[in-house]
Motif scaffolding. Sequence first.
Motif, PDB file in Angstrom:
ATOM      1  N   VAL A   1      37.706  31.787  32.758  1.00 19.37           N
ATOM      2  CA  VAL A   1      36.586  32.526  33.956  1.00 19.37           C
ATOM      3  C   VAL A   1      38.519  33.313  34.065  1.00 19.37           C
ATOM      4  O   VAL A   1      39.568  32.400  34.838  1.00 19.37           O
ATOM      5  CB  VAL A   1      36.335  32.237  34.476  1.00 19.37           C
ATOM      6  CG1 VAL A   1      36.035  33.730  35.328  1.00 19.37           C
ATOM      7  CG2 VAL A   1      35.231  31.781  34.279  1.00 19.37           C
ATOM      8  N   CYS A   2      38.748  34.576  34.091  1.00 15.16           N
ATOM      9  CA  CYS A   2      39.726  34.936  34.963  1.00 15.16           C
ATOM     10  C   CYS A   2      39.758  35.107  36.434  1.00 15.16           C
ATOM     11  O   CYS A   2      39.723  36.219  36.885  1.00 15.16           O
ATOM     12  CB  CYS A   2      40.425  36.619  34.296  1.00 15.16           C
ATOM     13  SG  CYS A   2      40.826  35.700  32.077  1.00 15.16           S
ATOM     14  N   ASP A   3      39.501  34.204  36.925  1.00 15.50           N
ATOM     15  CA  ASP A   3      39.328  34.359  38.746  1.00 15.50           C
ATOM     16  C   ASP A   3      40.782  33.371  38.534  1.00 15.50           C
ATOM     17  O   ASP A   3      41.691  33.161  38.545  1.00 15.50           O
ATOM     18  CB  ASP A   3      38.452  33.020  38.690  1.00 15.50           C
ATOM     19  CG  ASP A   3      37.966  31.545  38.776  1.00 15.50           C
ATOM     20  OD1 ASP A   3      39.107  31.492  37.967  1.00 15.50           O
ATOM     21  OD2 ASP A   3      37.715  30.869  38.386  1.00 15.50           O
TER      22      ASP A   3
ATOM     23  N   TYR B   1      43.167  35.328  38.273  1.00 17.89           N
ATOM     24  CA  TYR B   1      43.068  36.860  37.825  1.00 17.89           C
ATOM     25  C   TYR B   1      43.523  37.931  36.808  1.00 17.89           C
ATOM     26  O   TYR B   1      43.075  38.919  36.825  1.00 17.89           O
ATOM     27  CB  TYR B   1      42.993  37.315  39.475  1.00 17.89           C
ATOM     28  CG  TYR B   1      42.433  36.731  40.755  1.00 17.89           C
ATOM     29  CD1 TYR B   1      41.750  36.755  40.779  1.00 17.89           C
ATOM     30  CD2 TYR B   1      43.572  36.594  41.366  1.00 17.89           C
ATOM     31  CE1 TYR B   1      41.111  35.617  42.536  1.00 17.89           C
ATOM     32  CE2 TYR B   1      43.854  35.681  42.705  1.00 17.89           C
ATOM     33  CZ  TYR B   1      42.294  34.959  42.674  1.00 17.89           C
ATOM     34  OH  TYR B   1      42.068  34.764  43.521  1.00 17.89           O
TER      35      TYR B   1
ATOM     36  N   SER C   1      31.324  34.263  27.308  1.00 15.01           N
ATOM     37  CA  SER C   1      30.651  33.552  27.962  1.00 15.01           C
ATOM     38  C   SER C   1      28.987  33.792  27.449  1.00 15.01           C
ATOM     39  O   SER C   1      28.668  35.235  27.229  1.00 15.01           O
ATOM     40  CB  SER C   1      31.572  34.152  29.997  1.00 15.01           C
ATOM     41  OG  SER C   1      30.827  33.802  30.461  1.00 15.01           O
TER      42      SER C   1
ATOM     43  N   SER D   1      27.589  34.431  30.597  1.00 11.71           N
ATOM     44  CA  SER D   1      27.707  34.975  32.231  1.00 11.71           C
ATOM     45  C   SER D   1      28.545  36.658  31.876  1.00 11.71           C
ATOM     46  O   SER D   1      29.769  36.546  31.987  1.00 11.71           O
ATOM     47  CB  SER D   1      28.237  34.595  33.162  1.00 11.71           C
ATOM     48  OG  SER D   1      28.216  35.454  34.261  1.00 11.71           O
ATOM     49  N   LYS D   2      27.782  37.264  31.874  1.00 13.04           N
ATOM     50  CA  LYS D   2      27.818  38.667  32.337  1.00 13.04           C
ATOM     51  C   LYS D   2      29.161  39.140  33.140  1.00 13.04           C
ATOM     52  O   LYS D   2      30.339  39.733  33.072  1.00 13.04           O
ATOM     53  CB  LYS D   2      27.283  39.854  32.169  1.00 13.04           C
ATOM     54  CG  LYS D   2      27.731  41.167  31.429  1.00 13.04           C
ATOM     55  CD  LYS D   2      26.973  42.712  31.358  1.00 13.04           C
ATOM     56  CE  LYS D   2      27.365  44.099  31.324  1.00 13.04           C
ATOM     57  NZ  LYS D   2      26.636  44.890  30.822  1.00 13.04           N
ATOM     58  N   GLU D   3      29.133  38.253  33.843  1.00 14.84           N
ATOM     59  CA  GLU D   3      29.456  38.934  35.622  1.00 14.84           C
ATOM     60  C   GLU D   3      31.323  37.600  35.248  1.00 14.84           C
ATOM     61  O   GLU D   3      32.027  38.676  34.823  1.00 14.84           O
ATOM     62  CB  GLU D   3      29.093  37.814  36.622  1.00 14.84           C
ATOM     63  CG  GLU D   3      29.646  38.135  37.495  1.00 14.84           C
ATOM     64  CD  GLU D   3      28.765  37.227  38.795  1.00 14.84           C
ATOM     65  OE1 GLU D   3      29.725  37.096  40.252  1.00 14.84           O
ATOM     66  OE2 GLU D   3      28.124  36.686  39.025  1.00 14.84           O
ATOM     67  N   GLN D   4      30.897  36.692  34.139  1.00 15.62           N
ATOM     68  CA  GLN D   4      32.309  36.118  33.875  1.00 15.62           C
ATOM     69  C   GLN D   4      32.881  36.273  33.347  1.00 15.62           C
ATOM     70  O   GLN D   4      34.060  36.620  33.521  1.00 15.62           O
ATOM     71  CB  GLN D   4      32.021  34.547  33.848  1.00 15.62           C
ATOM     72  CG  GLN D   4      30.944  34.020  35.207  1.00 15.62           C
ATOM     73  CD  GLN D   4      32.303  33.146  36.326  1.00 15.62           C
ATOM     74  OE1 GLN D   4      32.606  34.627  36.779  1.00 15.62           O
ATOM     75  NE2 GLN D   4      31.776  32.463  37.060  1.00 15.62           N
TER      76      GLN D   4
ATOM     77  N   TYR E   1      33.389  39.237  32.417  1.00 13.76           N
ATOM     78  CA  TYR E   1      34.210  40.967  32.833  1.00 13.76           C
ATOM     79  C   TYR E   1      35.211  40.405  34.101  1.00 13.76           C
ATOM     80  O   TYR E   1      35.461  41.484  35.588  1.00 13.76           O
ATOM     81  CB  TYR E   1      33.348  42.059  32.587  1.00 13.76           C
ATOM     82  CG  TYR E   1      33.354  42.554  31.906  1.00 13.76           C
ATOM     83  CD1 TYR E   1      33.989  43.018  30.747  1.00 13.76           C
ATOM     84  CD2 TYR E   1      31.515  42.133  30.946  1.00 13.76           C
ATOM     85  CE1 TYR E   1      33.578  43.313  29.053  1.00 13.76           C
ATOM     86  CE2 TYR E   1      31.333  42.276  30.234  1.00 13.76           C
ATOM     87  CZ  TYR E   1      32.081  43.572  28.584  1.00 13.76           C
ATOM     88  OH  TYR E   1      31.734  43.482  27.465  1.00 13.76           O
ATOM     89  N   LYS E   2      35.033  38.956  34.684  1.00 10.59           N
ATOM     90  CA  LYS E   2      35.508  38.796  35.884  1.00 10.59           C
ATOM     91  C   LYS E   2      37.323  40.051  36.218  1.00 10.59           C
ATOM     92  O   LYS E   2      38.212  38.993  35.007  1.00 10.59           O
ATOM     93  CB  LYS E   2      35.857  37.613  36.226  1.00 10.59           C
ATOM     94  CG  LYS E   2      36.239  37.409  37.859  1.00 10.59           C
ATOM     95  CD  LYS E   2      34.764  37.425  39.083  1.00 10.59           C
ATOM     96  CE  LYS E   2      33.828  35.855  38.242  1.00 10.59           C
ATOM     97  NZ  LYS E   2      33.235  36.832  39.818  1.00 10.59           N
ATOM     98  N   ASN E   3      37.198  40.653  37.042  1.00  6.95           N
ATOM     99  CA  ASN E   3      39.049  41.066  36.697  1.00  6.95           C
ATOM    100  C   ASN E   3      39.095  41.470  36.042  1.00  6.95           C
ATOM    101  O   ASN E   3      40.576  42.050  35.794  1.00  6.95           O
ATOM    102  CB  ASN E   3      39.242  39.893  37.395  1.00  6.95           C
ATOM    103  CG  ASN E   3      39.242  39.075  39.232  1.00  6.95           C
ATOM    104  OD1 ASN E   3      39.446  40.362  39.318  1.00  6.95           O
ATOM    105  ND2 ASN E   3      38.950  38.273  39.427  1.00  6.95           N
TER     106      ASN E   3
END
Length: 624
Positions: A346-348, A353, A367, A369-372, A374-376
Amino acid sequence: MDDQDSGLILLFISTTCIGVCIGIILSKFHLPYIWMHKVDKKSKRHGGELVAEVLQSHGVRFIFTLPGGHISPIVVAAEKLGIRIVDTRHEVAAVFAADAVARLSGTVGVAAVTAGPGLTNTVTAVKNAQMAESPILLIGGAAASILKGRGALQDIDQMSLFKPLCKFCSSVTCIRDIVPTVRRALQVAQSGTPGPVFIEFPIDVLYPYDMVSKELGIKGESKSLMQKIINWYLGNYLTNLFAGAWEPQDTKPLKVSIPFASCDTVNQCVELVSRAKKPVIIMGSQATLPPTPVEELSRCLENLGIPCFLGGMSRGLLGQKSAVQMRQRRRDALKEADVIILAGAVCDFRLSYGRVLGRKAKIIAVSRSKEQLYKNADMFWKPTIAVLGDVGTFMRDLAAGLTGYQCDPEWVTSLRERDETKELANKKMAEEIPEVHLNPLKVFMDLEELLPPDAVLVADGGDFVATAAYILRPRGPLTWLDPGAFGTLGVGGGFALGAKLCRPESQVWIIYGDGSFGYSLIEFDTYTRHKTPVIALVGNDAGWTQIAREQVPVFGSSVSCDLAYCDYHKAVEGLGARGILIGREDSIKDKLKEAQKIHDEEGLPVVANVLIGKTKFREGSISV
């Protein structure tokens, strides 16, 4: 309109209103169901038995708990069915243990705690499981539904606490709903992006009819109209609780829903990677999720031959030594790569990021998770191909489509040379002698030589654990446990308990900082009582060093960062464990072998309290 018409209209309206009211009353008080399903008032069965039956049908082997009257029927019934009940000394450890079981077994980990403060004590662990994407079921007791909001013992709005943390939350209001609710919760926990689920069991759906009836206090014949109404209401409430309670229901698992990449998407990725000269794979924790076995995934990555960096639960996926695993200077590799595969990564903050990804690189992100996924992506990077699907299955299919592919050998060689150069520098730094006590690098170099092939490593700490991550090499898939993205301290006690139960023949090592050890020292009583020996290596530098590394240079003060060189090895002996002190005058290897011997031959948990000094190994690192 004449008077007759008006009268008919009024009659129609009044009849309709009465009908609606009757319908609402029938529905509100479940009268049709109650009339059709009689209650067996003499039955000694209770709702806890139904909970246990569903868990057994789903292959649950352990329930982690701290005792409480609200949940006693569940744990007693579960034990009778052969489910092992493991009681910890703090509720947070129970949930951490369930988390570890979920990660290592590929099933749902289960924790059961009592109402109110029992549940609030779990919040940190549940949030950690949410961010780590671990499928756990938290079972919580509660006040009787009829008493909620009336000042009952430990009665709070538990649902509001857990709705932001869990994929599924439900409060069971009658016994017949127990089986479908538990089945649904277990399904949701494992579907899509895995995560925690919560079921609240009011106390009156868990105890037998005669006890619940007695507690409700329905009075005998009364001349008062109000008392008659109250008696009817309480009687209807009781009947609804138990109506249809023991009728046969299917307890088998519901089908879990997992997203998979389409063949077209996989083929697009195959085409993209086939043209790459300098590809690199960043593996994240999602790669270890079912249904693709981790051993099969490991073989696929070896055959693919693309350099891999492993993070989170994927550490150890390629064993202790692999030609394709790279461990050092990841940032440089990402800047130079022409294709980057983020396989569950994940790009956290862990990948800055997305800023560390090469600007010219083609990026495949995978992933569940769609949220993860496209993170950032709207700020520092953008996926060339975004794949919403299971990571392990995607990597298996990608490898199958790239049979015969080989990336530039010079690329692999250059990354390998960087690894070797950095590791030689680490070995040289390990020989440096600090002003006081032992060099932590040296401690880990010696431990690395002694770890057996099936060892499981649990990481719980800051500076000491960060050092360990550079030196220790997990021996195989699913042999490394860390908190994940939440960075939670205190996971060690529970994680190690769950790991030892899943791998009873393995040495489970907890790598503790002396600060983090304070959170779960008391769980050594749990290890002793339940005969689950583990070995803890406590890096004792008398401080919260990871914080001090930043705070002291920036603000010129170590306030709140200073601890003492405590005798942790003595403290655990009062809990039935064995303690060993390792100082400058000792042979590190001999002392670690002593700890292993106690674990293997005496079956006791051990704490090795290692006095360590300061080094420049992680100088300049920050903790935000």
